[in-house]
Design an enzyme around this catalytic site. Structure first.
Site, PDB file in Angstrom:
ATOM      1  N   ASP A  53       8.550  -4.071   5.465  1.00  0.00           N
ATOM      2  CA  ASP A  53       7.289  -3.908   4.740  1.00  0.00           C
ATOM      3  C   ASP A  53       6.079  -4.266   5.617  1.00  0.00           C
ATOM      4  O   ASP A  53       6.070  -5.312   6.272  1.00  0.00           O
ATOM      5  CB  ASP A  53       7.337  -4.848   3.523  1.00  0.00           C
ATOM      6  CG  ASP A  53       6.222  -4.617   2.534  1.00  0.00           C
ATOM      7  OD1 ASP A  53       6.149  -3.520   1.975  1.00  0.00           O
ATOM      8  OD2 ASP A  53       5.420  -5.548   2.311  1.00  0.00           O
ATOM      9  N   GLU A  83       7.822   0.321   7.790  1.00  0.00           N
ATOM     10  CA  GLU A  83       6.817   0.787   6.840  1.00  0.00           C
ATOM     11  C   GLU A  83       5.461   0.501   7.458  1.00  0.00           C
ATOM     12  O   GLU A  83       5.035  -0.654   7.567  1.00  0.00           O
ATOM     13  CB  GLU A  83       6.935   0.076   5.487  1.00  0.00           C
ATOM     14  CG  GLU A  83       6.198   0.828   4.395  1.00  0.00           C
ATOM     15  CD  GLU A  83       5.039   0.115   3.753  1.00  0.00           C
ATOM     16  OE1 GLU A  83       4.436   0.683   2.831  1.00  0.00           O
ATOM     17  OE2 GLU A  83       4.690  -1.002   4.172  1.00  0.00           O
TER      18      GLU A  83
HETATM   19  O1  TEU Z   1       2.979  -1.388   0.807  1.00  0.00           O
HETATM   20  C1  TEU Z   1       2.212  -1.409   1.956  1.00  0.00           C
HETATM   21  C2  TEU Z   1       0.917  -0.858   1.848  1.00  0.00           C
HETATM   22  O2  TEU Z   1       0.060  -1.470   2.381  1.00  0.00           O
HETATM   23  C3  TEU Z   1       0.653   0.458   1.258  1.00  0.00           C
HETATM   24  O3  TEU Z   1       1.199   0.834   0.119  1.00  0.00           O
HETATM   25  C4  TEU Z   1      -0.802   0.587   1.323  1.00  0.00           C
HETATM   26  O4  TEU Z   1      -1.419   0.444   0.150  1.00  0.00           O
HETATM   27  C5  TEU Z   1      -1.033   1.722   2.236  1.00  0.00           C
HETATM   28  O5  TEU Z   1      -1.243   1.123   3.481  1.00  0.00           O
HETATM   29  C6  TEU Z   1      -2.120   2.678   1.911  1.00  0.00           C
HETATM   30  O6  TEU Z   1      -3.314   2.294   2.408  1.00  0.00           O
HETATM   31  C7  TEU Z   1       3.985  -2.324   0.775  1.00  0.00           C
HETATM   32  C8  TEU Z   1       4.838  -2.119  -0.447  1.00  0.00           C
HETATM   33  O7  TEU Z   1       5.464  -0.873  -0.356  1.00  0.00           O
HETATM   34  C9  TEU Z   1       3.989  -2.279  -1.654  1.00  0.00           C
HETATM   35  O8  TEU Z   1       4.706  -2.045  -2.832  1.00  0.00           O
HETATM   36  C10 TEU Z   1       3.434  -3.671  -1.664  1.00  0.00           C
HETATM   37  O9  TEU Z   1       2.535  -3.831  -2.729  1.00  0.00           O
HETATM   38  C11 TEU Z   1       2.735  -4.004  -0.360  1.00  0.00           C
HETATM   39  O10 TEU Z   1       3.497  -3.630   0.766  1.00  0.00           O
HETATM   40  C12 TEU Z   1       2.517  -5.472  -0.247  1.00  0.00           C
HETATM   41  O11 TEU Z   1       3.731  -6.106  -0.039  1.00  0.00           O
END
Ligand code: TEU
Ligand code: CA
Length: 539
Positions: free
Chosen positions: A206, A267
């Site tokens: 993550d 991610e």
């Molecule tokens: O998400 C990471 C995250 O930063 C993205 O969804 C973000 O909003 C994206 O960069 C678009 O700008 C992860 C998880 O998948 C999410 O569910 C969590 O809320 C987040 O991390 C925090 O742990």
């Protein structure tokens, strides 16, 4: 059974994302759990996926759907026990399905023992050095240490009773770890080993691109949404810093010391040429392709993203991945039901413009048939194999995404893609649970999308996914684009040609083509608009 001699499984794997709260509930409390997943793994074996990725099931106050971890080496009571986890892995492995778990290293929960200890300790203590504590600015330190914004709206700093501030790129209940502290690194190595010893096949990591912050935490007044790109020629000081790569190399060495091939998947919302740096030799195996997910239903944009993704990854010898939906974005069956751009994570309320459901589903089926023909690894989010739409009419009082409160009820957030799955029609909560009520309410028409409704129905979305996942295994060889009319994407892989008709008029297939797979009704050799076909070319 898992073929443990297959060291390259991840290069082509179809990986199914399970959001444990919403997959299947075994004990009637309205929340999904590990035993519920184990009981439904047959569905995934029949679907034909190679691996599952489980979103967090660790002890957590659930302020951010479990991405606020209070204990990295345990199972939350509401999801079950460690023996339940072991049973899940054993059953999955029996079925030939690998298991990937979620690692959340950028931040923990404020209920984590280390953060509690930090709060209870003095400024400057080793306990505080596990996180980013700073004195504030202003005459009495009453202003945050810098101007960073939380990803969930509002400032990225919260003040503690003794006057210091701590950094949280997400909710205030999610303090960021300080990765320049060796004690943090040592602790996470223990976590990796804990799950590797329990036979997991890998980790989805993550927000791995935010773990290291630029020295001195310089100001950065811009909020981040979507794929991170430089602004005014500068990269944001909290994303994609060079120091992340050393950590990934350390982790890779730990994984490689285990039997079999265990993988790391990044991610990181970065452009293809930057995610490619994370999957260089000796670092992670895969990275999500969010640039692909971000594209609208536009042939040129999709084709360009395919090309840049493949060339960026080829340059470092890594497979490309593909993804259209996950637990953070509007489901693609609804996203494509709008004309024009859609705010991926903002959610939709009952009083907002609603998507065109039929159009969205038609395009979603075509988009999936295109994605599953691409070389590399593909991610599928639970429910998309049912053509499940986003829940766009959730009552505001049931919303749980922290962004809803933090934005002062401006941004509804991501609950609409996290609603419990429908399995059958004539059972409480469509077979999800013995309970009529579920942690997020299901739409009244969810039965139309249930697994049982679609099973064995030739034209159902479930049948399309099963066929595509099965046929996909025979697609070998690199992708070669073919000449095609405007707004049509056409390529071959070996003797199979894929034609995605993203235009508004029908296109004709080459005479003698044998249709292997079609996302919509093909009459003779005519592919209607918003339809993808796979054909075998006449030899
Ligand atoms: O998400 C990471 C995250 O930063 C993205 O969804 C973000 O909003 C994206 O960069 C678009 O700008 C992860 C998880 O998948 C999410 O569910 C969590 O809320 C987040 O991390 C925090 O742990
Ligand atoms: Ca339960």
């Amino acid at each position: 059974m898992i073929d443990s001699t297959d060291t390259e499984w991840w290069r082509t794997a179809a990986i199914y994302q399970i959001y444990p709260r919403s997959f299947s509930d075994s004990n009637g409390d309205g929340t999904g759990d590990l035993a519920g997943i184990t009981a439904r793994l047959d569905h995934l074996a029949t679907l034909g996926v190679d691996a599952v990725w489980l979103s967090p099931f660790y002890p957590s106050p659930q302020n951010d759907g479990g991405y606020d971890v209070a204990d990295y080496r345990n199972v939350a009571d509401e999801f079950g026990t460690l023996p339940d986890f072991d049973a899940l892995v054993a059953r999955a492995h029996d079925l030939g399905i690998r298991v990937i778990v979620d690692l959340v290293p950028n931040h923990c929960s404020w209920e984590h023992a280390s953060f509690r200890a930090a709060l209870a300790s003095a400024p400057g203590s080793p306990e505080r050095a596990m996180f980013h504590f700073r004195d504030g600015r202003g005459t009495d330190g009453e202003l945050p240490p810098n101007d960073w914004q939380s990803m969930f709206e509002g400032p990225a700093w919260t003040r503690t009773p003794d006057g210091q501030w701590y950094l949280h790129l997400f909710d205030e209940s999610q303090p960021d770890w300080n990765w320049s502290n060796p004690a943090v690194r040592a602790d996470f190595e223990q976590t990796l080993r804990f799950w590797l010893d329990r036979d997991v096949d890998g980790f989805r990591v993550d927000v791995c691109d935010a773990m290291v912050k630029a020295d001195g935490l310089p100001d950065w007044p811009y909020p981040t949404k979507g794929v991170v790109r430089p602004i005014d020629g500068r990269m944001p000081p909290m994303w994609d810093q060079e120091g992340i790569h050393e950590i990934f190399r350390e982790w890779r060495a730990v994984l490689d010391s285990y039997e079999g091939t265990r993988i790391l998947c990044a991610e990181a919302w970065l452009p293809p040429e930057r995610t490619a740096r994370i999957v260089r030799p000796g670092e992670m195996h895969q990275a999500f392709n969010f640039a692909y997910l971000e594209q609208q239903w536009d042939a040129t944009a999709i084709r360009d993203t395919i090309e840049t993704s493949i060339s960026s990854n080829d340059a470092v010898g890594a497979p490309t991945t593909w993804v259209l939906s996950n637990h953070d974005v509007m489901r693609h069956a609804s996203r494509y039901g709008y004309d024009g751009p859609v705010a991926l994570e903002s959610g939709v309320g009952a009083d907002d413009p609603q998507p065109d459901r039929a159009l969205g589903l038609r395009r979603a089926r075509a988009a999936t048939a295109l994605m599953l023909a691409l070389p590399g690894s593909a991610y599928i989010y639970q429910g998309e194999e049912l053509g499940l739409p986003e829940s766009t009419d959730l009552p505001d009082e049931v919303r749980q995404d922290p962004v809803w409160e933090r934005s002062g009820h401006r941004i509804r957030g991501r609950d609409g893609c996290r609603v419990p799955l429908p399995w059958t029609v004539s059972a409480p909560s469509f077979g999800f649970s013995a309970s009529e009520t579920t942690w997020l309410p299901q739409a009244a028409d969810f039965g139309n999308f249930a697994v049982a409704t679609q099973d064995g129905v030739p034209d159902s979305t479930l049948s399309l996914y099963r066929e595509a996942l099965s046929l996909r295994r025979s697609l070998t060889g690199p992708l070669e684009f073919s000449e095609a009319p405007a707004d049509v994407i056409s390529f071959t892989r070996g003797d199979v040609r894929v034609v995605a008709n993203i235009s508004t008029s029908p296109v004709a297939l080459q005479a003698g083509s044998e249709v292997l797979l079609a996302s919509g009704p093909v009459q003779g050799l005519t592919v209607p608009a918003d339809t993808t076909v796979w054909v075998r070319l006449a030899s």
